[in-house]
Design a protein around this motif. Sequence first.
Motif, PDB file in Angstrom:
ATOM      1  N   MET A 144      39.121  32.398  40.578  1.00 53.41           N
ATOM      2  CA  MET A 144      39.014  32.380  39.125  1.00 53.41           C
ATOM      3  C   MET A 144      38.436  33.690  38.607  1.00 53.41           C
ATOM      4  N   TRP A 145      37.553  34.297  39.390  1.00 51.40           N
ATOM      5  CA  TRP A 145      37.015  35.610  39.013  1.00 51.40           C
ATOM      6  C   TRP A 145      38.136  36.653  39.001  1.00 51.40           C
ATOM      7  N   VAL A 146      38.976  36.607  40.026  1.00 46.00           N
ATOM      8  CA  VAL A 146      40.104  37.549  40.088  1.00 46.00           C
ATOM      9  C   VAL A 146      41.079  37.285  38.940  1.00 46.00           C
ATOM     10  N   ALA A 147      41.251  36.002  38.590  1.00 47.07           N
ATOM     11  CA  ALA A 147      42.169  35.670  37.501  1.00 47.07           C
ATOM     12  C   ALA A 147      41.696  36.259  36.174  1.00 47.07           C
ATOM     13  N   GLU A 148      40.395  36.252  35.949  1.00 51.05           N
ATOM     14  CA  GLU A 148      39.872  36.823  34.704  1.00 51.05           C
ATOM     15  C   GLU A 148      39.616  38.326  34.838  1.00 51.05           C
ATOM     16  N   TRP A 149      39.396  38.799  36.042  1.00 48.59           N
ATOM     17  CA  TRP A 149      39.232  40.213  36.371  1.00 48.59           C
ATOM     18  C   TRP A 149      38.283  40.942  35.401  1.00 48.59           C
ATOM     19  N   PRO A 150      36.994  40.638  35.492  1.00 51.27           N
ATOM     20  CA  PRO A 150      35.999  41.245  34.594  1.00 51.27           C
ATOM     21  C   PRO A 150      35.960  42.773  34.595  1.00 51.27           C
ATOM     22  N   PRO A 151      36.316  43.474  35.707  1.00 57.06           N
ATOM     23  CA  PRO A 151      36.234  44.946  35.655  1.00 57.06           C
ATOM     24  C   PRO A 151      37.151  45.586  34.614  1.00 57.06           C
ATOM     25  N   ALA A 152      38.219  44.883  34.232  1.00 57.41           N
ATOM     26  CA  ALA A 152      39.199  45.478  33.318  1.00 57.41           C
ATOM     27  C   ALA A 152      38.673  45.521  31.886  1.00 57.41           C
ATOM     28  N   ARG A 153      38.857  46.664  31.244  1.00 57.96           N
ATOM     29  CA  ARG A 153      38.495  46.789  29.833  1.00 57.96           C
ATOM     30  C   ARG A 153      39.657  46.397  28.923  1.00 57.96           C
ATOM     31  N   HIS A 154      40.870  46.466  29.490  1.00 56.99           N
ATOM     32  CA  HIS A 154      42.059  46.142  28.703  1.00 56.99           C
ATOM     33  C   HIS A 154      42.975  45.219  29.503  1.00 56.99           C
ATOM     34  N   LEU A 155      43.717  44.390  28.790  1.00 55.30           N
ATOM     35  CA  LEU A 155      44.688  43.511  29.411  1.00 55.30           C
ATOM     36  C   LEU A 155      45.974  44.282  29.689  1.00 55.30           C
ATOM     37  N   ALA A 160      42.190  44.662  24.115  1.00 60.07           N
ATOM     38  CA  ALA A 160      40.859  44.603  24.722  1.00 60.07           C
ATOM     39  C   ALA A 160      40.686  43.314  25.513  1.00 60.07           C
ATOM     40  N   SER A 161      40.099  43.426  26.695  1.00 61.89           N
ATOM     41  CA  SER A 161      39.907  42.255  27.554  1.00 61.89           C
ATOM     42  C   SER A 161      38.740  41.389  27.097  1.00 61.89           C
ATOM     43  N   MET A 162      37.836  41.951  26.321  1.00 64.50           N
ATOM     44  CA  MET A 162      36.639  41.267  25.839  1.00 64.50           C
ATOM     45  C   MET A 162      35.679  40.918  26.975  1.00 64.50           C
ATOM     46  N   SER A 163      35.827  41.592  28.096  1.00 62.75           N
ATOM     47  CA  SER A 163      34.906  41.379  29.206  1.00 62.75           C
ATOM     48  C   SER A 163      33.523  41.910  28.829  1.00 62.75           C
ATOM     49  N   THR A 164      32.498  41.116  29.108  1.00 61.05           N
ATOM     50  CA  THR A 164      31.136  41.516  28.747  1.00 61.05           C
ATOM     51  C   THR A 164      30.367  42.131  29.905  1.00 61.05           C
ATOM     52  N   ASN A 165      30.922  42.027  31.114  1.00 67.21           N
ATOM     53  CA  ASN A 165      30.254  42.578  32.291  1.00 67.21           C
ATOM     54  C   ASN A 165      31.315  42.866  33.352  1.00 67.21           C
ATOM     55  N   PRO A 166      31.280  44.029  33.962  1.00 64.23           N
ATOM     56  CA  PRO A 166      32.336  44.374  34.928  1.00 64.23           C
ATOM     57  C   PRO A 166      32.216  43.669  36.266  1.00 64.23           C
ATOM     58  N   PHE A 167      31.155  42.930  36.492  1.00 63.50           N
ATOM     59  CA  PHE A 167      30.996  42.295  37.800  1.00 63.50           C
ATOM     60  C   PHE A 167      30.434  40.878  37.708  1.00 63.50           C
ATOM     61  N   ALA A 168      29.250  40.733  37.114  1.00 58.58           N
ATOM     62  CA  ALA A 168      28.530  39.455  37.139  1.00 58.58           C
ATOM     63  C   ALA A 168      28.939  38.576  35.967  1.00 58.58           C
ATOM     64  N   ASP A 169      29.861  37.649  36.223  1.00 63.55           N
ATOM     65  CA  ASP A 169      30.206  36.664  35.213  1.00 63.55           C
ATOM     66  C   ASP A 169      29.813  35.279  35.711  1.00 63.55           C
ATOM     67  N   TYR A 170      30.131  34.251  34.948  1.00 60.05           N
ATOM     68  CA  TYR A 170      29.661  32.905  35.306  1.00 60.05           C
ATOM     69  C   TYR A 170      30.268  32.377  36.600  1.00 60.05           C
ATOM     70  N   HIS A 171      31.456  32.843  36.970  1.00 57.03           N
ATOM     71  CA  HIS A 171      32.044  32.413  38.244  1.00 57.03           C
ATOM     72  C   HIS A 171      31.185  32.885  39.416  1.00 57.03           C
ATOM     73  N   LEU A 172      30.705  34.107  39.321  1.00 57.51           N
ATOM     74  CA  LEU A 172      29.839  34.648  40.371  1.00 57.51           C
ATOM     75  C   LEU A 172      28.517  33.880  40.428  1.00 57.51           C
ATOM     76  N   ILE A 173      27.976  33.530  39.271  1.00 61.78           N
ATOM     77  CA  ILE A 173      26.719  32.782  39.232  1.00 61.78           C
ATOM     78  C   ILE A 173      26.896  31.418  39.890  1.00 61.78           C
ATOM     79  N   TYR A 174      27.986  30.732  39.589  1.00 65.39           N
ATOM     80  CA  TYR A 174      28.253  29.435  40.215  1.00 65.39           C
ATOM     81  C   TYR A 174      28.383  29.576  41.735  1.00 65.39           C
TER      82      TYR A 174
END
Length: 209
Positions: A144-155, A160-174
């Motif tokens: 799911m992290w790869v599906a959302e791909w937080p490192p990307a700034r653009h789709l 804009a991808s609207m990513s707020t962090n290039p690495f640590a998102d809620y999938h990683l926390i879980y």
Amino acid sequence: MAVHENPHRSSGFHLPSLRRNRTVSASEPDVSAHAGTHAAGAYAFASLRLLTGFVFLWAFLDKTFGLGYATPSGRGWIDGGSPTKGFLGSVAVGPMESAFHSWAGAPWADWLFMLGLLGIGLALTAGVALRIAAVAGTAMMALMWVAEWPPARHLSDGSASMSTNPFADYHLIYAVALIVLAAAAVGDTLGAGRTWAGLPFVRDHSWLR
């Protein structure tokens, strides 16, 4: 002076015993404090385990029955809807974009995803098979992290991808939470972990814990 110089007369004094008793008495608050801290930690871990388990169980129930939260009423799995089609079909970034599109709505993907949600949720809630839950849950969160791909700034379309962090998102926390819960073996408090660990086939195969 005679008291100190005559060993027979001083034998009536039990100073060493008194000192030992005082030492034990002085250590009792430390023991109690340690026990209290241990109990508080155990309940804190149990709370994290139960809440995380509820996250997975609720996702399963909502996607199965269309409870009107993430899944609209009448579009649940039992109504013929696909639990993976919406999420995987809308992937618009990352190295596995095309692969996720091809998986979206596939029966095998639906079954694996839903069984994963149910199994992980039940394991966490009951406090059993935490190691298996951690492995399965981490794999699911990684995909799911790869599906959302937080490192990307653009789709892929340039928006804009609207990513707020290039690495640590809620999938990683879980994923980290699952690993910590399994490593700490926190199924005993408010759970059936002790009973589960005592079963013969679990004792013989520690990876089942």
